[in-house]
Write a protein that holds these residues in place. Structure first.
Motif, mmCIF file in Angstrom:
data_model
loop_
_atom_site.group_PDB
_atom_site.id
_atom_site.type_symbol
_atom_site.label_atom_id
_atom_site.label_comp_id
_atom_site.label_asym_id
_atom_site.label_seq_id
_atom_site.Cartn_x
_atom_site.Cartn_y
_atom_site.Cartn_z
ATOM 1 N N PHE A 178 0.862 -1.178 0.000
ATOM 2 C CA PHE A 178 0.000 0.000 0.000
ATOM 3 C C PHE A 178 0.894 1.221 0.000
ATOM 4 O O PHE A 178 1.848 1.299 0.758
ATOM 5 C CB PHE A 178 -0.919 0.012 1.222
ATOM 6 N N MET A 179 0.576 2.166 -0.881
ATOM 7 C CA MET A 179 1.433 3.338 -1.006
ATOM 8 C C MET A 179 0.641 4.602 -0.733
ATOM 9 O O MET A 179 -0.406 4.811 -1.341
ATOM 10 C CB MET A 179 2.015 3.391 -2.420
ATOM 11 N N ALA A 180 1.107 5.435 0.182
ATOM 12 C CA ALA A 180 0.400 6.679 0.492
ATOM 13 C C ALA A 180 1.284 7.624 1.284
ATOM 14 O O ALA A 180 2.167 7.193 2.020
ATOM 15 C CB ALA A 180 -0.865 6.388 1.296
ATOM 16 N N ASP A 181 1.022 8.903 1.135
ATOM 17 C CA ASP A 181 1.675 9.905 1.978
ATOM 18 C C ASP A 181 0.774 10.272 3.148
ATOM 19 O O ASP A 181 1.233 10.816 4.137
ATOM 20 C CB ASP A 181 1.958 11.187 1.187
ATOM 21 N N LEU A 182 -0.513 10.042 2.978
ATOM 22 C CA LEU A 182 -1.450 10.446 4.022
ATOM 23 C C LEU A 182 -1.806 9.235 4.880
ATOM 24 O O LEU A 182 -2.344 8.244 4.380
ATOM 25 C CB LEU A 182 -2.715 11.042 3.393
ATOM 26 N N MET A 183 -1.502 9.327 6.153
ATOM 27 C CA MET A 183 -1.714 8.185 7.041
ATOM 28 C C MET A 183 -3.197 7.826 7.165
ATOM 29 O O MET A 183 -3.551 6.681 7.388
ATOM 30 C CB MET A 183 -1.102 8.461 8.425
ATOM 31 N N SER A 184 -4.061 8.822 7.015
ATOM 32 C CA SER A 184 -5.506 8.533 7.058
ATOM 33 C C SER A 184 -5.898 7.519 5.992
ATOM 34 O O SER A 184 -6.790 6.711 6.192
ATOM 35 C CB SER A 184 -6.338 9.782 6.807
ATOM 36 N N ASP A 185 -5.242 7.591 4.840
ATOM 37 C CA ASP A 185 -5.552 6.638 3.776
ATOM 38 C C ASP A 185 -5.075 5.242 4.133
ATOM 39 O O ASP A 185 -5.743 4.259 3.824
ATOM 40 C CB ASP A 185 -4.902 7.061 2.457
ATOM 41 N N VAL A 186 -3.936 5.176 4.787
ATOM 42 C CA VAL A 186 -3.431 3.881 5.231
ATOM 43 C C VAL A 186 -4.443 3.262 6.195
ATOM 44 O O VAL A 186 -4.795 2.091 6.089
ATOM 45 C CB VAL A 186 -2.051 4.027 5.924
ATOM 46 N N LEU A 187 -4.953 4.088 7.102
ATOM 47 C CA LEU A 187 -5.933 3.607 8.075
ATOM 48 C C LEU A 187 -7.227 3.173 7.387
ATOM 49 O O LEU A 187 -7.875 2.232 7.802
ATOM 50 C CB LEU A 187 -6.230 4.705 9.102
ATOM 51 N N ALA A 188 -7.564 3.884 6.335
ATOM 52 C CA ALA A 188 -8.828 3.576 5.662
ATOM 53 C C ALA A 188 -8.742 2.351 4.755
ATOM 54 O O ALA A 188 -9.702 1.598 4.648
ATOM 55 C CB ALA A 188 -9.274 4.780 4.832
ATOM 56 N N PHE A 189 -7.599 2.140 4.118
ATOM 57 C CA PHE A 189 -7.570 1.166 3.023
ATOM 58 C C PHE A 189 -6.553 0.027 3.116
ATOM 59 O O PHE A 189 -6.711 -0.973 2.447
ATOM 60 C CB PHE A 189 -7.310 1.894 1.693
ATOM 61 N N ALA A 190 -5.508 0.203 3.908
ATOM 62 C CA ALA A 190 -4.449 -0.813 3.851
ATOM 63 C C ALA A 190 -4.905 -2.136 4.458
ATOM 64 O O ALA A 190 -5.756 -2.161 5.342
ATOM 65 C CB ALA A 190 -3.202 -0.307 4.566
ATOM 66 N N THR A 191 -4.327 -3.232 3.981
ATOM 67 C CA THR A 191 -4.673 -4.548 4.525
ATOM 68 C C THR A 191 -3.521 -5.088 5.366
ATOM 69 O O THR A 191 -2.360 -4.753 5.130
ATOM 70 C CB THR A 191 -4.978 -5.563 3.400
ATOM 71 N N ALA A 192 -3.867 -5.901 6.340
ATOM 72 C CA ALA A 192 -2.867 -6.469 7.247
ATOM 73 C C ALA A 192 -1.847 -7.280 6.467
ATOM 74 O O ALA A 192 -2.194 -7.952 5.496
ATOM 75 C CB ALA A 192 -3.559 -7.339 8.287
ATOM 76 N N GLY A 193 -0.604 -7.192 6.879
ATOM 77 C CA GLY A 193 0.447 -7.975 6.240
ATOM 78 C C GLY A 193 1.066 -7.310 5.030
ATOM 79 O O GLY A 193 2.045 -7.802 4.463
ATOM 80 N N SER A 194 0.521 -6.166 4.620
ATOM 81 C CA SER A 194 1.078 -5.461 3.461
ATOM 82 C C SER A 194 2.340 -4.705 3.806
ATOM 83 O O SER A 194 2.607 -4.394 4.954
ATOM 84 C CB SER A 194 0.080 -4.420 2.956
ATOM 85 N N LEU A 195 3.071 -4.374 2.762
ATOM 86 C CA LEU A 195 4.192 -3.453 2.833
ATOM 87 C C LEU A 195 3.574 -2.052 2.822
ATOM 88 O O LEU A 195 2.560 -1.844 2.158
ATOM 89 C CB LEU A 195 4.968 -3.639 1.531
ATOM 90 N N LEU A 196 4.161 -1.094 3.540
ATOM 91 C CA LEU A 196 3.718 0.287 3.430
ATOM 92 C C LEU A 196 4.831 1.088 2.764
ATOM 93 O O LEU A 196 5.967 1.086 3.234
ATOM 94 C CB LEU A 196 3.388 0.879 4.802
ATOM 95 N N ILE A 197 4.491 1.770 1.685
ATOM 96 C CA ILE A 197 5.464 2.605 0.977
ATOM 97 C C ILE A 197 5.013 4.046 1.158
ATOM 98 O O ILE A 197 3.869 4.385 0.843
ATOM 99 C CB ILE A 197 5.491 2.290 -0.531
ATOM 100 N N THR A 198 5.877 4.898 1.677
ATOM 101 C CA THR A 198 5.472 6.266 1.938
ATOM 102 C C THR A 198 6.634 7.228 1.785
ATOM 103 O O THR A 198 7.800 6.829 1.817
ATOM 104 C CB THR A 198 4.874 6.391 3.354
ATOM 105 N N GLY A 199 6.294 8.515 1.643
ATOM 106 C CA GLY A 199 7.333 9.533 1.580
ATOM 107 C C GLY A 199 7.535 10.206 2.935
ATOM 108 O O GLY A 199 8.401 11.054 3.093
ATOM 109 N N LEU A 200 6.723 9.817 3.901
ATOM 110 C CA LEU A 200 6.872 10.379 5.240
ATOM 111 C C LEU A 200 7.865 9.559 6.045
ATOM 112 O O LEU A 200 8.007 8.359 5.816
ATOM 113 C CB LEU A 200 5.539 10.381 5.978
ATOM 114 N N ALA A 201 8.531 10.221 7.018
ATOM 115 C CA ALA A 201 9.556 9.505 7.779
ATOM 116 C C ALA A 201 9.430 9.732 9.282
ATOM 117 O O ALA A 201 10.407 9.567 10.012
ATOM 118 C CB ALA A 201 10.934 9.938 7.295
ATOM 119 N N ASN A 202 8.228 10.110 9.731
ATOM 120 C CA ASN A 202 8.078 10.392 11.157
ATOM 121 C C ASN A 202 7.523 9.211 11.947
ATOM 122 O O ASN A 202 7.151 8.187 11.371
ATOM 123 C CB ASN A 202 7.200 11.647 11.362
#
Lengths: 144, 120, 114
Positions: free
Chosen positions: B29-53
């Motif tokens: 799952f790829m996103a810069d907005l964490m809200s989208d990760v919360l809304a759409f990502a599935t368990a066990g996925s890789l998270l690809i993002t431009g944020l580093a916090n």
């Protein structure tokens, strides 16, 4: 079965997420189903981020009983003038600081509502906001 | 593919999780907005993002993300690194932009999560 | 080697067109996926197809300034009304996909590289 209260400091992004992290750990120890834990973690985290982003301070209350988990998020802060507007996907009043963190897309309340079996929200401008979320741990055969 | 192969493919640096490079990953799952990760990502996925916090790691923990890839040459903050260690979530960084990261992973067979909001 | 144009991307990904119908022959030199406007301003290139989920009107200003080939909104996001008005008046293509950012990016990358 379990009742706990957790304080959330407004504006403190360093600590944001600690409460939902603790709650997730507590639920894991109770060996609740994975999908239930995930929903609770999500609504708690979104609530916590809202308190940190917008309020002066707040509290998250967790109440686990047989069959369901209740989470309340209560804050002291500016409150929400128009709840219906705030519930619209994409509507956001986030500050630049909040957006830099990757939040403020305006999806928080929608996400909370989507993942809760019961969701109630009330707010008073100048005082604060109250969210109540219930997530069932046992499917009710009468639901279908 | 596993995290070791991903590391090689993306010329990535492993910041946390050197001991977990054999972890298999099938979706991302790829996103810069964490809200989208919360809304759409599935368990066990890789998270690809431009944020580093640190909130990236909090979000990853809530969503049971298997590993985080921070792109655009961003280095995770010290708080993010510490949290990643505490939560036991591997973090890799790469200089590639997200377009390149997703492109390369996609060509190697990693699939996107297309789950919709709400689990009802 | 043939360059990919916006029209072929639209066909390949079954994208819905919301604006910029006159500018679909634009050549797509590369792609940029991201939702942080300052980052897109700083790092994307002219001729890029910009893949994002941001729907507010600032995306048109960014795409225009950076001379992107167009904007693809992912996960079925629709542009806000003022975004669409602005995009139409500036002729900037806004396209919609139901797929996730990862999937859209992967497929476009595949088209451009092959």
């Amino acid at each position: 079965m379990y009742e706990g209260c957790f304080i959330v400091a407004g504006g403190n992004f360093d600590k944001a997420g600690e409460v939902s992290g603790s709650i997730k750990t507590i639920l894991k120890q109770m060996r609740l189903p994975v999908d239930v834990i995930r929903k609770v973690a999500l609504v708690t985290y979104e609530s916590e981020i809202n308190i940190v982003s917008y309020a002066r301070k707040g509290m998250i209350r967790l109440h686990v009983v047989t069959g369901s988990i209740m989470i309340e998020a209560i804050d002291e802060g500016p409150g929400i003038p128009d709840i219906e507007l705030a519930m619209q996907p994409g509507y956001s009043t986030a500050s630049p600081r909040v957006r830099e963190m990757g939040f403020g897309a305006g999806m928080g309340l929608c996400n909370i509502r989507s993942f809760s079996d019961t969701f109630k929200i009330s707010s008073e401008v100048g005082r604060g906001t109250y969210l109540k979320m219930i997530i069932k741990t046992i499917a009710d055969p009468l639901d279908n | 593919m596993n995290l070791y192969e991903i590391k090689e493919l993306l010329e990535a640096e492993v910041i946390v999780g050197e001991d977990k490079l054999d972890m298999e990953v099938k979706t991302a799952f790829m996103a810069d907005l964490m809200s989208d990760v919360l809304a759409f990502a599935t368990a066990g996925s890789l998270l690809i993002t431009g944020l580093a916090n640190a909130q990236v790691l909090r979000t990853a923990d809530v969503m049971d993300i298997s590993a985080v890839i921070m792109g655009r040459g961003k280095m995770p903050s010290p708080e993010a690194v510490q949290l990643a260690r505490e939560l036991n979530i591997p973090v890799l960084t790469t200089k590639f932009i997200l377009f390149e990261v997703a492109g390369r992973l996609y060509l190697k067979g990693v699939k996107g999560c297309i789950e919709k909001v709400g689990s009802k | 080697m043939d360059n990919v144009d916006l029209e072929s991307i639209i066909k390949a990904l079954n994208l819905k067109i919301r604006s910029g119908e006159d500018n679909l022959k634009a050549e797509v030199g590369g792609g940029y996926t991201g939702d942080l406007l300052s980052d897109v301003m700083g790092n994307s290139k002219e001729g890029d197809i910009w893949i994002t989920r941001q729907v507010h009107q600032n995306i048109v200003a960014v795409a225009s300034l950076k001379e992107h080939a167009g904007i693809i909104l992912v996960q079925g996001c629709e542009p806000a009304k003022d975004t669409l008005d602005k995009a139409k008046s500036e002729g900037i293509p806004i396209l919609i996909s139901d797929l996730s950012a990862f999937e859209v990016t992967g497929r476009i990358y595949n088209l451009i590289k092959n």
